[in-house]
Design a protein around this motif. Structure first.
Motif, PDB file in Angstrom:
ATOM      1  N   ASP A 240       0.852  -1.193   0.000  1.00 37.09           N
ATOM      2  CA  ASP A 240       0.000   0.000   0.000  1.00 37.09           C
ATOM      3  C   ASP A 240       0.887   1.243   0.000  1.00 37.09           C
ATOM      4  O   ASP A 240       1.105   1.860   1.045  1.00 37.09           O
ATOM      5  N   PRO A 241       1.428   1.610  -1.160  1.00 35.48           N
ATOM      6  CA  PRO A 241       2.322   2.773  -1.192  1.00 35.48           C
ATOM      7  C   PRO A 241       1.687   4.049  -0.646  1.00 35.48           C
ATOM      8  O   PRO A 241       2.339   4.792   0.101  1.00 35.48           O
ATOM      9  N   GLY A 242       0.438   4.308  -1.004  1.00 29.27           N
ATOM     10  CA  GLY A 242      -0.215   5.525  -0.524  1.00 29.27           C
ATOM     11  C   GLY A 242      -0.311   5.559   0.988  1.00 29.27           C
ATOM     12  O   GLY A 242      -0.051   6.593   1.623  1.00 29.27           O
ATOM     13  N   MET A 269       1.719  10.644 -11.620  1.00 29.90           N
ATOM     14  CA  MET A 269       1.942  10.057 -10.310  1.00 29.90           C
ATOM     15  C   MET A 269       0.739  10.325  -9.416  1.00 29.90           C
ATOM     16  O   MET A 269       0.127  11.395  -9.482  1.00 29.90           O
ATOM     17  N   PRO A 270       0.374   9.371  -8.556  1.00 27.29           N
ATOM     18  CA  PRO A 270      -0.720   9.626  -7.612  1.00 27.29           C
ATOM     19  C   PRO A 270      -0.412  10.830  -6.734  1.00 27.29           C
ATOM     20  O   PRO A 270       0.759  11.215  -6.561  1.00 27.29           O
ATOM     21  N   GLY A 271      -1.436  11.406  -6.163  1.00 21.76           N
ATOM     22  CA  GLY A 271      -1.271  12.593  -5.325  1.00 21.76           C
ATOM     23  C   GLY A 271      -0.796  12.263  -3.933  1.00 21.76           C
ATOM     24  O   GLY A 271      -1.428  12.644  -2.936  1.00 21.76           O
ATOM     25  N   TRP A 272       0.323  11.583  -3.841  1.00 16.16           N
ATOM     26  CA  TRP A 272       0.881  11.218  -2.538  1.00 16.16           C
ATOM     27  C   TRP A 272       1.442  12.460  -1.828  1.00 16.16           C
ATOM     28  O   TRP A 272       1.803  13.447  -2.468  1.00 16.16           O
ATOM     29  N   PRO A 273       1.551  12.409  -0.498  1.00 16.89           N
ATOM     30  CA  PRO A 273       2.099  13.551   0.254  1.00 16.89           C
ATOM     31  C   PRO A 273       3.626  13.579   0.212  1.00 16.89           C
ATOM     32  O   PRO A 273       4.309  13.475   1.230  1.00 16.89           O
TER      33      PRO A 273
END
Length: 755
Positions: A240-242, A269-273
């Motif tokens: 679960d990278p996010g 890229m996903p909107g990760w922090p």
């Protein structure tokens, strides 16, 4: 804590933390704001890279331990620098069990171990398989009982309490682990690995206990101010990278976080922090804009002539990925198939979907469209599997389904091994574009495409890292810059390489073309370095020889081919003469791509030593020691007013690097926007320029074509009427229109700053 720039150092036993501390003043003089180190936690004995962590509780004693890290931190702070640490959350090193206390305990106590939940082990398959035995019958007869342990030659394994009576074979059969033939690793192993490396066992950092245990030391560094940034290795392997990034951000709220996320061209890229990626996407853009896209057809024709076949990149990738999925990663494929026992042909269909997956992985629900693309392509290639594919994708699109979760981890490994480590070595039309984060079928990048990507990066990920070279790149940045010249002289290249393959033949013509390109790109390169590279490339390609089953006859022919390069005086002289003709425009490309990478949106990283020319080959060649004394001396001469020539010494690159990095550190307000600047005139397409908000970068592209036109002629840049200072030559300019010939009289690059 956003850096203005970073400098990557391969901290390792022969260049430990104390040696790294000694270059802090040089890095400060160079202009970086942060040192960016290789992993620092305790790694496997003898490790030269640090990505095989065995003990997450301490700084690697082989690097200098906690005292070494504190000394480095103090040296950096005294020089006004920060520190970015590389961390490895996906896997741990298990090649030497006794060095890894948690793995040792799992081997000893099995599912009852307090650390059994640390590793992604499928205990339903029985004992934990350890594929280390020789490929011969009765290999277990070589087991010995010594000091309360089982020994197999130089390898040691624990014995569970109360199970140590009897013969070595009897004791072995009572353990929670089973030592098996090394060839069974890919097909039967029952713990998840990093790609297909049995010595790297996957960690379950999604478990809060595991996260805390493996990150406590790293977060202590952060909380005590020893580090200000974190680079996260291989997030695609995580369950679960996010969720992982959310937890890491909560634990380190002000840290600069960058992730080794490899984006395929056009992928978001996903909107990760996080601040962004480690810069492979930027590398693809920068390298590509210095390639002449008009000559792609020449290279297609040459490739067909040399190989005797027409090879589609898409078909080759499908083939290599499917082979990897069903062989190197057969154990992981079988684990997936066990989630769908009711679906016939599930293994075949899952392998097909992975082979057709267009990116490394999805992060459901983000990226669901990639699964749809894979389903469509798999159905096109296998109409008879459409029913099975539909049943599988119905589950694979559900982010809570265990099949879907593990399939996302699987596709990343298939892509990495099938493309980076196989197809890149087989499809050799033009190998400067065979780099992580790039599609080699994208021969070049236009000026408009570059500007569009840069504007998008400025808007979406302005704090992302940009790079031109890493410890994982297949070729050094200046080697690629020189190879870009070949696209401007396709006729010359065709003539010489066709003659060379006849003079020094090789049974694998595709591999031969790769080696000839690398040879001219790295020339002068020692016989030993080129020999080592050639063997590695051949085994990675896996066409004529492999790591698992080396073909000695082919490898002998390969070594003879490389030897002939050095032993045939006429051939050696012709290679040297050809390289002499393409080296100067290669230097122009090198300076151009370096200026662009250092000034474009993002946080630029300089890979160790690459502030001078760097024609490194794939690792471990690119981890060779760096002569920092030489760089320190040259930088001192530049600071005393020396304007170095653009020549083989590479000091001009050091000038460009230091002046840009210093400006970014001292005046960050000049690098807060992005506006394309277009040249007017009949050779305007040879200029790549942009305004970052007060700093205007100007680079020459396609220098051979420019020389054929007779130079810059009437080419001009339209500025805003201010007075400008050119940073590299300290020359002042004024007016609304600036003659490019005057601006680029000394160097093929310029950096203008408003006075």
């Amino acid at each position: 804590m956003r850096p203005s720039s970073t400098y990557r150092v391969q901290v390792r036993p022969d260049f430990p933390l104390t040696a790294t501390a000694e270059i802090a003043d040089y890095l400060a003089d160079l202009g970086v704001s942060h040192l960016y180190s290789a992993p620092l936690l305790t790694s496997a004995p003898g490790s030269e890279h640090g990505y095989d962590v065995v003990d997450h509780s301490q700084v690697n004693p082989a690097l200098g331990g906690a005292e070494g890290l504190r000394a480095l931190s103090e040296a950096l702070k005294s020089a006004g620098l920060g520190l970015v640490a590389d961390i490895v959350p996906n896997h741990a090193g298990v090649a030497v069990p006794a060095a890894n206390p948690t793995w040792w305990d799992v081997l000893k106590n099995g599912q009852k171990s307090a650390f059994a939940h640390f590793y992604d082990i499928d205990w339903s398959r029985g004992r934990l398989l350890i594929p280390v035995l020789a490929d011969q019958e009765n290999a277990l007869d070589d087991l010995r009982l010594e000091n309360g342990e089982l020994h197999y030659f130089d390898k040691r394994y624990p014995i569970a309490d109360g199970t140590g009576d009897g013969s070595p074979r009897e004791v072995h059969d009572r353990q929670s682990y089973e030592l098996v033939n090394w060839t069974r690793g890919d097909s039967e192993i029952n713990y998840r690995r990093f790609f297909a490396i049995v010595e790297l066992a996957a960690l379950r950092v999604e478990d809060p206990d595991v996260f805390d245990a493996t990150h406590a030391e790293i977060l202590r560094w952060y909380n005590e101010g020893l580090i200000q940034g974190i680079r996260v290795d291989h997030p695609d392997g995580l369950r679960d990278p996010g969720g992982y990034f959310a937890r890491l951000r909560e634990a380190a709220p002000e840290a600069w976080l960058v992730v080794e996320k490899i984006l395929e061209p056009g992928e978001k890229m996903p909107g990760w922090p996080v601040a962004g990626t480690t810069g492979y996407d930027a590398m693809a853009d920068v390298n590509g804009v210095f390639v002449d896209g008009h000559t792609e057809a020449f290279f297609d024709t040459l490739d067909r002539h040399l190989t005797g076949t027409v090879t589609s990149w898409q078909d080759l990738v499908h083939q290599t990925k499917k082979t990897v999925a069903t062989t190197l990663l057969a154990a992981e494929l079988a684990r997936l198939a066990r989630f769908v026992p009711d679906i016939p042909d599930a293994p075949r269909a899952l392998a097909e979907l992975a082979a057709c997956f267009p990116v490394y992985r999805s992060y459901l629900p983000f990226g669901g469209r990639h699964l749809a693309q894979a389903r469509s392509e798999a159905g096109r290639r296998n109409p008879h599997l459409i029913g099975v594919l539909d049943k599988l994708t119905a589950r694979l699109r559900n982010p809570d389904d265990e099949l879907a979760i593990r399939f996302q981890q699987f596709t990343g490994a298939v892509m990495a091994k099938g493309v980076e480590d196989t197809a890149f070595y087989r499809w050799t039309r033009f190998v400067a574009r065979n780099e992580v984060g790039n599609d080699p079928a994208d021969f070049a990048v236009t000026i408009d495409e570059f500007h569009e990507a840069a504007e998008e990066r400025q808007n979406d990920w302005p704090d992302s890292m940009t790079s031109l070279e890493t410890h994982d790149t297949k070729r050094g940045e200046d080697l690629r810059a020189r190879l870009a010249v070949l696209t401007e002289v396709p006729g010359d290249w065709t003539e010489v390489v066709r003659r060379w393959v006849r003079t020094a033949p090789l049974p694998d013509p595709s591999l031969a073309h790769l080696i000839w390109q690398v040879a001219v790109g790295a020339w002068p390169v020692s016989r030993e370095r080129l020999q080592a590279y050639a063997v590695k490339a051949a085994r990675e390609a896996g066409a004529a020889t492999t790591w698992q089953r080396p073909d000695e006859a082919f490898e002998q022919a390969l070594r003879q081919m490389v030897d002939q390069i050095y032993d045939d005086p006429a051939l050696h002289r012709e290679i040297s003469d050809f390289v002499a003709s393409i080296a100067p425009p290669g230097w122009s490309n090198s300076l151009g791509q370096k200026l662009v990478q250092l000034t474009m949106p993002g946080v630029p990283d300089v890979y160790q030593g690459s502030e001078l020319w760097d024609h490194s080959l794939v690792d471990p060649d690119n981890r060779r020691p760096v002569d920092f004394a030489q760089r320190r001396e040259l930088l001192g001469r530049i600071d005393d007013g020396w304007l170095p020539p653009v020549d083989e010494a590479g000091a001009a690159k050091l000038l460009v690097t230091s002046r840009v990095l210093r400006l970014r550190r001292q005046r960050p307000e000049l690098f807060t926007g992005y506006r394309p600047v277009f040249a007017d005139g009949r050779v305007g397409e040879h200029v790549l320029a942009f305004d970052r908000g007060g700093a205007v970068a100007v680079a020459t592209r396609l220098p051979v074509g420019l020389s054929r036109h007779g130079g810059w002629h009437d080419t001009t840049l339209s500025l805003d009427g201010h007075s400008w200072t050119e940073v590299f030559t300290n020359t002042s300019y004024g007016g609304n229109r600036l003659a490019v010939a005057e601006l680029l009289h000394t160097y093929p690059v310029a950096l203008l700053v408003k006075e």
